[in-house]
Motif scaffolding. Structure first.
Motif, PDB file in Angstrom:
ATOM      1  N   TYR A 114       0.698  -1.195  -0.279  1.00  0.00           N
ATOM      2  CA  TYR A 114       0.336  -0.014   0.125  1.00  0.00           C
ATOM      3  C   TYR A 114       0.998   1.341   0.233  1.00  0.00           C
ATOM      4  N   PHE A 115       0.503   2.324  -1.298  1.00  0.00           N
ATOM      5  CA  PHE A 115       1.608   2.975  -1.357  1.00  0.00           C
ATOM      6  C   PHE A 115       1.616   4.500  -0.145  1.00  0.00           C
ATOM      7  N   GLU A 116       1.985   5.362  -0.032  1.00  0.00           N
ATOM      8  CA  GLU A 116       1.601   5.953   0.854  1.00  0.00           C
ATOM      9  C   GLU A 116       0.573   7.272   0.238  1.00  0.00           C
ATOM     10  N   PRO A 117      -0.137   7.923   0.957  1.00  0.00           N
ATOM     11  CA  PRO A 117      -0.908   8.513   0.322  1.00  0.00           C
ATOM     12  C   PRO A 117      -0.749   9.784  -0.216  1.00  0.00           C
ATOM     13  N   GLY A 118      -0.972  10.301  -1.252  1.00  0.00           N
ATOM     14  CA  GLY A 118      -0.503  11.192  -2.384  1.00  0.00           C
ATOM     15  C   GLY A 118       0.903  11.499  -2.831  1.00  0.00           C
ATOM     16  N   LEU A 119       1.168   9.864  -3.096  1.00  0.00           N
ATOM     17  CA  LEU A 119       2.777   9.771  -3.595  1.00  0.00           C
ATOM     18  C   LEU A 119       2.590  10.232  -5.146  1.00  0.00           C
ATOM     19  N   GLU A 120       2.988  10.977  -5.449  1.00  0.00           N
ATOM     20  CA  GLU A 120       3.074  11.492  -6.712  1.00  0.00           C
ATOM     21  C   GLU A 120       2.702  10.409  -8.094  1.00  0.00           C
ATOM     22  N   ALA A 121       2.138  10.742  -9.286  1.00  0.00           N
ATOM     23  CA  ALA A 121       1.763   9.449  -9.856  1.00  0.00           C
ATOM     24  C   ALA A 121       3.249   9.300 -10.566  1.00  0.00           C
ATOM     25  N   SER A 122       4.153   9.885 -10.971  1.00  0.00           N
ATOM     26  CA  SER A 122       5.321   9.561 -11.574  1.00  0.00           C
ATOM     27  C   SER A 122       6.676   8.592 -10.485  1.00  0.00           C
ATOM     28  N   ASP A 123       6.066   9.066  -9.585  1.00  0.00           N
ATOM     29  CA  ASP A 123       7.189   8.036  -8.034  1.00  0.00           C
ATOM     30  C   ASP A 123       6.159   7.046  -8.286  1.00  0.00           C
ATOM     31  N   ARG A 124       4.735   7.525  -8.444  1.00  0.00           N
ATOM     32  CA  ARG A 124       3.995   5.400  -8.145  1.00  0.00           C
ATOM     33  C   ARG A 124       4.463   4.740  -9.452  1.00  0.00           C
ATOM     34  N   GLU A 125       4.821   5.102 -10.578  1.00  0.00           N
ATOM     35  CA  GLU A 125       5.336   4.510 -11.494  1.00  0.00           C
ATOM     36  C   GLU A 125       6.869   4.191 -11.392  1.00  0.00           C
ATOM     37  N   ALA A 126       7.727   4.721 -10.528  1.00  0.00           N
ATOM     38  CA  ALA A 126       8.496   4.644 -10.306  1.00  0.00           C
ATOM     39  C   ALA A 126       9.286   3.899  -9.223  1.00  0.00           C
ATOM     40  N   LEU A 127       8.183   3.524  -8.230  1.00  0.00           N
ATOM     41  CA  LEU A 127       8.277   2.718  -7.852  1.00  0.00           C
ATOM     42  C   LEU A 127       7.848   1.365  -8.082  1.00  0.00           C
ATOM     43  N   ILE A 128       6.854   1.643  -8.883  1.00  0.00           N
ATOM     44  CA  ILE A 128       6.070  -0.246  -9.711  1.00  0.00           C
ATOM     45  C   ILE A 128       7.268  -0.593 -10.706  1.00  0.00           C
ATOM     46  N   GLY A 129       7.935   0.082 -11.307  1.00  0.00           N
ATOM     47  CA  GLY A 129       9.472   0.194 -12.090  1.00  0.00           C
ATOM     48  C   GLY A 129      10.044  -0.799 -11.502  1.00  0.00           C
ATOM     49  N   ARG A 130      10.649  -0.235 -10.266  1.00  0.00           N
ATOM     50  CA  ARG A 130      12.159  -1.031  -9.319  1.00  0.00           C
ATOM     51  C   ARG A 130      11.187  -2.060  -9.531  1.00  0.00           C
ATOM     52  N   TRP A 131      10.339  -2.417  -8.015  1.00  0.00           N
ATOM     53  CA  TRP A 131       9.465  -3.317  -8.320  1.00  0.00           C
ATOM     54  C   TRP A 131       9.581  -4.544  -9.564  1.00  0.00           C
ATOM     55  N   ARG A 132       9.231  -4.240 -10.594  1.00  0.00           N
ATOM     56  CA  ARG A 132       9.277  -5.083 -12.031  1.00  0.00           C
ATOM     57  C   ARG A 132      10.907  -5.827 -12.282  1.00  0.00           C
ATOM     58  N   GLU A 133      11.339  -4.622 -12.401  1.00  0.00           N
ATOM     59  CA  GLU A 133      12.929  -4.698 -12.494  1.00  0.00           C
ATOM     60  C   GLU A 133      13.563  -5.998 -11.460  1.00  0.00           C
ATOM     61  N   SER A 134      13.427  -5.354 -10.515  1.00  0.00           N
ATOM     62  CA  SER A 134      13.815  -7.036  -9.292  1.00  0.00           C
ATOM     63  C   SER A 134      12.928  -8.041  -8.825  1.00  0.00           C
ATOM     64  N   GLU A 135      12.101  -7.934  -9.228  1.00  0.00           N
ATOM     65  CA  GLU A 135      10.948  -9.408  -9.119  1.00  0.00           C
ATOM     66  C   GLU A 135      10.426 -10.252 -10.207  1.00  0.00           C
ATOM     67  N   GLY A 136       9.752  -9.201 -11.695  1.00  0.00           N
ATOM     68  CA  GLY A 136       9.466  -9.903 -12.768  1.00  0.00           C
ATOM     69  C   GLY A 136       9.257 -10.776 -13.405  1.00  0.00           C
ATOM     70  N   GLN A 137      10.763 -11.612 -12.336  1.00  0.00           N
ATOM     71  CA  GLN A 137      11.813 -12.272 -13.635  1.00  0.00           C
ATOM     72  C   GLN A 137      10.885 -13.525 -12.967  1.00  0.00           C
ATOM     73  N   ARG A 138      10.607 -13.831 -11.514  1.00  0.00           N
ATOM     74  CA  ARG A 138      10.212 -14.473 -10.668  1.00  0.00           C
ATOM     75  C   ARG A 138       8.721 -14.262  -9.766  1.00  0.00           C
ATOM     76  N   ALA A 139       8.161 -13.412 -10.212  1.00  0.00           N
ATOM     77  CA  ALA A 139       6.981 -13.264  -9.673  1.00  0.00           C
ATOM     78  C   ALA A 139       6.531 -12.115 -10.979  1.00  0.00           C
ATOM     79  N   TRP A 140       4.672 -12.627 -10.238  1.00  0.00           N
ATOM     80  CA  TRP A 140       3.605 -11.304 -11.593  1.00  0.00           C
ATOM     81  C   TRP A 140       3.683 -10.565  -9.531  1.00  0.00           C
ATOM     82  N   VAL A 141       3.525  -9.394 -10.816  1.00  0.00           N
ATOM     83  CA  VAL A 141       3.751  -8.242  -9.719  1.00  0.00           C
ATOM     84  C   VAL A 141       2.974  -6.951 -11.287  1.00  0.00           C
ATOM     85  N   LEU A 142       1.761  -6.907  -9.828  1.00  0.00           N
ATOM     86  CA  LEU A 142      -0.012  -6.604 -10.738  1.00  0.00           C
ATOM     87  C   LEU A 142       0.286  -5.221 -10.144  1.00  0.00           C
ATOM     88  N   THR A 143      -0.512  -4.524 -10.547  1.00  0.00           N
ATOM     89  CA  THR A 143      -0.744  -3.246 -10.086  1.00  0.00           C
ATOM     90  C   THR A 143      -2.181  -3.339  -9.252  1.00  0.00           C
TER      91      THR A 143
END
Length: 382
Positions: A281-310
């Protein structure tokens, strides 16, 4: 983009369709899964007995294995966890409708996570958190007589009240006692709908692993109890044996500590879910660009061994079924469900007891999401 999800099963072959089908068989109505007419019915839900677990230990479960064919498999809920699965079983509704969307989820407006199994006792969940009428209420309205047979400690729990209301709870301490009591009730009450809950395999699986001798011993006890029941099954009674999820063993060296990379937690306010299905669960008010960057970091780190879904991707994929607007904020902003044999942990947690668990579940793998639906007596396929 997330990795391709498993192909969804036909809705009529899901855990949520089991109880409506049984009620239909007792009232003479058409149901989602076609079952022969029965005078009374027993449905045994074995916590933690996946189709793969049973198949791998067929030699220790001869009664179950003899009746277990390739077609006797259905899908459970997402996440493949008890709180969501039994709620769907008992209401016939998807998690997005009944509202129990995981193991630990955010309570909107309280800025706190609640355990969906015991959050009622902790005062974190309101009485109406489970949003749907139960099928036991519907069965009673149809003139049937619903019963729940389970361990004494669950008789008055908040989860039991929320999910199993409408059924008369009769406590029985052991597997054998529950099946003996099920036979008595089915034999003495026309139109009896008897739900038998067996938590022992799941408890042993968490503590020792499903590949342990202790788990095999519990499976043998279960199989003997089913065999004894079927040998003296009351006339015109149907028995179904199913489960809420399967289990995978995750040894300690396969633990992944998410706090080891601070970038994965930058912008995360709460880490919910469970080791095989994280809910971030993200911080309330997290900027859209920061949300996308955070999602991207998770997909880069874990996308080869997990489903990473918004949240939106999971809802669009139908993982939670039709999602009510009131339920939507309970679902995590980002879901991380392993495809590989790993489990995620956060060493910042004050209670790290979960790291001692060997048997795990929660993700979308076949081992966790495919469960048996085995028929006996009046329901036996001939």
């Amino acid at each position: 983009m997330p990795a391709m999800l498993p192909a969804p099963a036909d809705s009529a072959r899901r855990l949520a369709a089991v109880l409506p089908s049984v009620i239909a068989s007792l009232t003479g109505s058409p149901g989602p899964v076609a079952l022969p007419r029965a005078r009374s019915a027993v449905v045994a839900l074995i916590d933690g007995l996946g189709a793969a677990n049973l198949s791998a230990r067929r030699g220790h479960a001869r009664t179950l294995a003899a009746a277990f064919g390739r077609k006797d498999v259905i899908r459970t809920t997402f996440p493949s966890t008890t709180a969501a699965a039994i709620a769907s079983f008992a209401t016939g509704a998807d998690a997005g409708s009944h509202g129990l969307v995981g193991y630990r989820t955010l309570v909107p407006g309280r800025d706190a996570l609640a355990n969906q199994l015991n959050g009622w006792e902790q005062g974190l969940l309101p009485a109406d958190w489970q949003r749907r009428p139960t099928l036991f209420d519907a069965a009673r309205e149809a003139g049937l007589h619903p019963f729940t047979l389970g361990a004494p400690r669950y008789a008055t729990s908040g989860y039991t009240t929320a999910v199993l209301r409408g059924a008369e709870y009769r406590p029985a301490a052991s597997i054998e006692e529950r099946f003996d009591l099920a036979r008595e009730v089915a034999d003495s009450v026309d139109g009896a709908l008897v739900y038998v809950y067996v938590p022992e395999l799941d408890q042993i699986g968490h503590a020792h692993g499903w590949e342990s001798d202790r788990w095999i011993g519990a499976l043998e006890r279960l199989d003997a109890a089913v065999g004894s029941f079927t040998a003296r099954m009351p006339r015109a009674t149907g028995l179904l044996v199913t489960a809420d999820h399967g289990v995978v063993d995750v040894p300690e060296h396969r633990h992944v500590f998410i706090d080891a990379d601070p970038a994965l937690l930058d912008g995360v306010r709460h880490v919910g879910g469970e080791p095989r299905c994280l809910g971030l669960y993200f911080e309330p008010g997290l900027e859209a660009s920061d949300r996308e960057a955070l999602i991207g970091r998770w997909r880069e780190s874990e996308g080869q061994r997990a489903w990473v879904l918004t949240r939106d991707e999971a809802i669009e994929a139908g993982l939670f079924g039709s999602v009510d607007e009131a339920v939507r904020p309970r679902i995590a902003d980002l879901l991380v469900a392993p495809r590989a044999g790993i489990a995620y942990y956060d060493r910042r947690e004050p209670d790290r007891g979960a790291e001692r668990m060997i048997g795990q579940h929660g993700s979308l793998t076949d081992e966790e999401s495919r469960v048996p639906l085995i028929r006996f007596g009046a329901y036996e396929t001939r």
